[in-house]
Design a protein around this motif. Structure first.
Motif, PDB file in Angstrom:
ATOM      1  N   VAL A 100       0.842  -1.197   0.000  1.00  0.00           N
ATOM      2  CA  VAL A 100       0.000   0.000   0.000  1.00  0.00           C
ATOM      3  C   VAL A 100       0.880   1.251   0.000  1.00  0.00           C
ATOM      4  CG1 VAL A 100      -1.726   1.330   1.284  1.00  0.00           C
ATOM      5  CG2 VAL A 100      -1.892  -1.164   1.183  1.00  0.00           C
ATOM      6  N   ALA A 101       1.873   1.272   0.901  1.00  0.00           N
ATOM      7  CA  ALA A 101       2.752   2.443   1.009  1.00  0.00           C
ATOM      8  C   ALA A 101       3.565   2.662  -0.258  1.00  0.00           C
ATOM      9  CB  ALA A 101       3.687   2.270   2.207  1.00  0.00           C
ATOM     10  N   PRO A 105       0.974   6.162  -3.254  1.00  0.00           N
ATOM     11  CA  PRO A 105       1.373   7.535  -3.600  1.00  0.00           C
ATOM     12  C   PRO A 105       1.311   7.867  -5.086  1.00  0.00           C
ATOM     13  CG  PRO A 105       2.886   6.612  -1.987  1.00  0.00           C
ATOM     14  CD  PRO A 105       1.994   5.488  -2.441  1.00  0.00           C
ATOM     15  N   ARG A 106       1.275   6.854  -5.953  1.00  0.00           N
ATOM     16  CA  ARG A 106       1.157   7.123  -7.396  1.00  0.00           C
ATOM     17  C   ARG A 106      -0.168   7.805  -7.710  1.00  0.00           C
ATOM     18  NH1 ARG A 106       4.271   4.433 -11.095  1.00  0.00           N
ATOM     19  NH2 ARG A 106       2.475   4.334 -12.511  1.00  0.00           N
ATOM     20  N   TRP A 107      -1.192   7.532  -6.884  1.00  0.00           N
ATOM     21  CA  TRP A 107      -2.522   8.111  -7.117  1.00  0.00           C
ATOM     22  C   TRP A 107      -2.940   9.097  -6.017  1.00  0.00           C
ATOM     23  CZ3 TRP A 107      -1.371   2.935  -7.916  1.00  0.00           C
ATOM     24  CH2 TRP A 107      -1.477   2.486  -9.240  1.00  0.00           C
ATOM     25  N   VAL A 108      -2.368   8.944  -4.816  1.00  0.00           N
ATOM     26  CA  VAL A 108      -2.707   9.835  -3.696  1.00  0.00           C
ATOM     27  C   VAL A 108      -1.415  10.497  -3.221  1.00  0.00           C
ATOM     28  CG1 VAL A 108      -3.824  10.006  -1.442  1.00  0.00           C
ATOM     29  CG2 VAL A 108      -4.540   8.223  -3.052  1.00  0.00           C
ATOM     30  N   PRO A 109      -1.081  11.682  -3.752  1.00  0.00           N
ATOM     31  CA  PRO A 109       0.200  12.333  -3.443  1.00  0.00           C
ATOM     32  C   PRO A 109       0.429  12.571  -1.949  1.00  0.00           C
ATOM     33  CG  PRO A 109      -0.856  13.401  -5.308  1.00  0.00           C
ATOM     34  CD  PRO A 109      -1.857  12.434  -4.747  1.00  0.00           C
ATOM     35  N   SER A 110      -0.636  12.739  -1.175  1.00  0.00           N
ATOM     36  CA  SER A 110      -0.474  13.016   0.250  1.00  0.00           C
ATOM     37  C   SER A 110       0.129  11.831   1.004  1.00  0.00           C
ATOM     38  CB  SER A 110      -1.833  13.369   0.875  1.00  0.00           C
ATOM     39  OG  SER A 110      -2.737  12.283   0.760  1.00  0.00           O
ATOM     40  N   ILE A 165      -9.393   0.014  -3.790  1.00  0.00           N
ATOM     41  CA  ILE A 165     -10.523   0.631  -3.094  1.00  0.00           C
ATOM     42  C   ILE A 165     -10.324   2.142  -3.002  1.00  0.00           C
ATOM     43  CG2 ILE A 165     -11.640   0.876  -0.828  1.00  0.00           C
ATOM     44  CD1 ILE A 165     -11.200  -2.148  -0.458  1.00  0.00           C
ATOM     45  N   ARG A 166      -9.097   2.563  -2.717  1.00  0.00           N
ATOM     46  CA  ARG A 166      -8.817   3.992  -2.515  1.00  0.00           C
ATOM     47  C   ARG A 166      -8.752   4.784  -3.814  1.00  0.00           C
ATOM     48  NH1 ARG A 166      -6.215   5.508   2.171  1.00  0.00           N
ATOM     49  NH2 ARG A 166      -6.384   7.601   1.296  1.00  0.00           N
ATOM     50  N   THR A 167      -8.528   4.115  -4.944  1.00  0.00           N
ATOM     51  CA  THR A 167      -8.246   4.842  -6.186  1.00  0.00           C
ATOM     52  C   THR A 167      -9.322   4.648  -7.261  1.00  0.00           C
ATOM     53  OG1 THR A 167      -6.878   2.990  -6.972  1.00  0.00           O
ATOM     54  CG2 THR A 167      -5.744   4.771  -5.813  1.00  0.00           C
ATOM     55  N   TYR A 235     -10.506   6.795   7.791  1.00  0.00           N
ATOM     56  CA  TYR A 235      -9.200   7.026   8.426  1.00  0.00           C
ATOM     57  C   TYR A 235      -8.084   6.733   7.426  1.00  0.00           C
ATOM     58  CZ  TYR A 235     -11.984   6.901  12.684  1.00  0.00           C
ATOM     59  OH  TYR A 235     -12.934   7.150  13.626  1.00  0.00           O
ATOM     60  N   PRO A 236      -6.908   7.387   7.578  1.00  0.00           N
ATOM     61  CA  PRO A 236      -5.784   7.160   6.660  1.00  0.00           C
ATOM     62  C   PRO A 236      -5.325   5.696   6.686  1.00  0.00           C
ATOM     63  CG  PRO A 236      -5.428   9.132   7.984  1.00  0.00           C
ATOM     64  CD  PRO A 236      -6.618   8.440   8.575  1.00  0.00           C
ATOM     65  N   ALA A 237      -5.114   5.140   5.499  1.00  0.00           N
ATOM     66  CA  ALA A 237      -4.737   3.723   5.394  1.00  0.00           C
ATOM     67  C   ALA A 237      -3.399   3.447   6.067  1.00  0.00           C
ATOM     68  CB  ALA A 237      -4.677   3.311   3.922  1.00  0.00           C
ATOM     69  N   THR A 238      -2.448   4.382   5.960  1.00  0.00           N
ATOM     70  CA  THR A 238      -1.127   4.145   6.534  1.00  0.00           C
ATOM     71  C   THR A 238      -1.165   4.134   8.057  1.00  0.00           C
ATOM     72  OG1 THR A 238      -0.720   6.510   6.223  1.00  0.00           O
ATOM     73  CG2 THR A 238       0.229   5.001   4.602  1.00  0.00           C
ATOM     74  N   ARG A 239      -2.029   4.938   8.676  1.00  0.00           N
ATOM     75  CA  ARG A 239      -2.135   4.938  10.131  1.00  0.00           C
ATOM     76  C   ARG A 239      -2.825   3.668  10.620  1.00  0.00           C
ATOM     77  NH1 ARG A 239      -4.357  10.436  12.510  1.00  0.00           N
ATOM     78  NH2 ARG A 239      -3.751   9.347  14.410  1.00  0.00           N
ATOM     79  N   MET A 240      -3.809   3.206   9.883  1.00  0.00           N
ATOM     80  CA  MET A 240      -4.475   1.951  10.249  1.00  0.00           C
ATOM     81  C   MET A 240      -3.511   0.775  10.137  1.00  0.00           C
ATOM     82  SD  MET A 240      -8.179   2.461   8.431  1.00  0.00           S
ATOM     83  CE  MET A 240      -8.625   0.743   8.687  1.00  0.00           C
ATOM     84  N   ALA A 241      -2.587   0.864   9.179  1.00  0.00           N
ATOM     85  CA  ALA A 241      -1.650  -0.235   8.959  1.00  0.00           C
ATOM     86  C   ALA A 241      -0.789  -0.500  10.182  1.00  0.00           C
ATOM     87  CB  ALA A 241      -0.763   0.077   7.754  1.00  0.00           C
ATOM     88  N   THR A 242      -0.523   0.527  10.993  1.00  0.00           N
ATOM     89  CA  THR A 242       0.287   0.351  12.194  1.00  0.00           C
ATOM     90  C   THR A 242      -0.357  -0.663  13.126  1.00  0.00           C
ATOM     91  OG1 THR A 242       0.960   2.653  12.021  1.00  0.00           O
ATOM     92  CG2 THR A 242       1.381   1.559  14.106  1.00  0.00           C
TER      93      THR A 242
END
Length: 284
Positions: A100-101, A105-110, A165-167, A235-242
């Motif tokens: 995911v990480a 970012p290719r589609w969600v620059p943030s 799902i996100r893109t 919620y942000p996917a990267t924070r949930m991944a933790t």
């Protein structure tokens, strides 16, 4: 946070349940029974809640893609557990946050990666390579490398499912409809693959096997995945991944305690490496 931890605890147990039922039920037939049941429960839930599943919202193409990726993930999990312990497969499965990480970012620059996150990816890659190499060591279970490879492939497909799902337009639909795409496609694919592989179909199983399938269906594929889909939209996917790192830890404990699976230094080191990688990737 509470819901995420509860989900992770059950997901750690989930591979154990699949392994237990797998003593009697062919792997993809077991997956088919689970997905049929979960799809039916979700359909009744949507009717009760008044959630529209058939409206035209432009999400069909993305939904079919998400469903196909989800189906591929579970085919790999159910087949992989025939060759490798549940605790090992779960460590490989939970490499999904790194895909995911790496791709999102290719589609969600943030969500673009910073140097410390690249370090985390490298640490996790080395840890996984170390664990995978154990399958080729003398004395390991025959065919264990196949199970490890299928677990790693399942992690890739899970990561790709999250990215899809996100893109795609699936990101704009309800959590129920997003999950319906995934369960519905998998419910169609798994019996076809089961038939193609010549698996035996039956409904005459012990109470333990049916109890395992029931828990996988009601708590796993229905309740916990519905909660995950809802959280993924809010919620942000990267924070949930933790938090998802807790799952292989739970799986390791359950596997050793309930199934007597071997606990090797390499596996513990890999678990520590994957945990470190997730923490680094998910830092603000």
């Amino acid at each position: 946070m509470t819901v995420l931890v509860a989900c992770c605890a059950f997901w750690g147990l989930q591979q154990i349940l699949i392994k237990v039922a797998g003593r009697e039920i062919a792997p993809l037939w077991q997956a088919a029974l689970r997905m049929w049941g979960a799809t039916t429960l979700l359909w009744w839930w949507c009717r009760w809640r008044g959630v529209a599943l058939g409206q035209r919202d432009g999400s069909l193409r993305g939904g079919l893609l998400v469903g196909a990726l989800f189906a591929a993930e579970f085919v790999c999990i159910y087949l992989g557990l025939q060759y490798t312990p549940a605790s090992r497969l779960t460590v490989f499965l939970y490499t999904s946050p790194f895909w995911v990480a790496l791709l999102l970012p290719r589609w969600v620059p943030s969500e673009r990666l910073r140097p410390v996150q690249w370090v985390g990816l490298c640490v996790a890659f080395v840890a996984v390579a170390l664990a995978f190499g154990e399958a080729f060591v003398h004395g390991s279970a025959p065919g264990q490398w196949k199970g490890d490879a299928l677990g790693l492939a399942a992690g890739v497909f899970w990561g790709l499912t999250t990215v899809a799902i996100r893109t795609t337009r699936v990101a704009t639909v309800s959590a129920e409809k997003s999950l319906f795409y995934q369960l519905g496609v998998t419910a169609l694919v798994t019996p076809l693959l089961s038939w193609a592989l010549g698996e035996t179909w039956s409904l005459d199983y012990s109470a333990v096997a049916w109890g395992s399938v029931a828990l996988q269906t009601v708590v796993g594929a229905f309740a916990s995945y519905l909660a995950w889909m809802w959280m993924l939209r809010h919620y942000p996917a990267t924070r949930m991944a933790t938090f998802t790192f807790l799952t292989p830890l739970f799986a390791l404990v359950f596997g050793v305690a309930l199934l007597g699976e071997p606990l090797t230094p390499r596996l513990l080191l890999a678990l520590l490496g994957v945990a470190t990688g997730i923490v680094l990737v998910s830092r603000r």
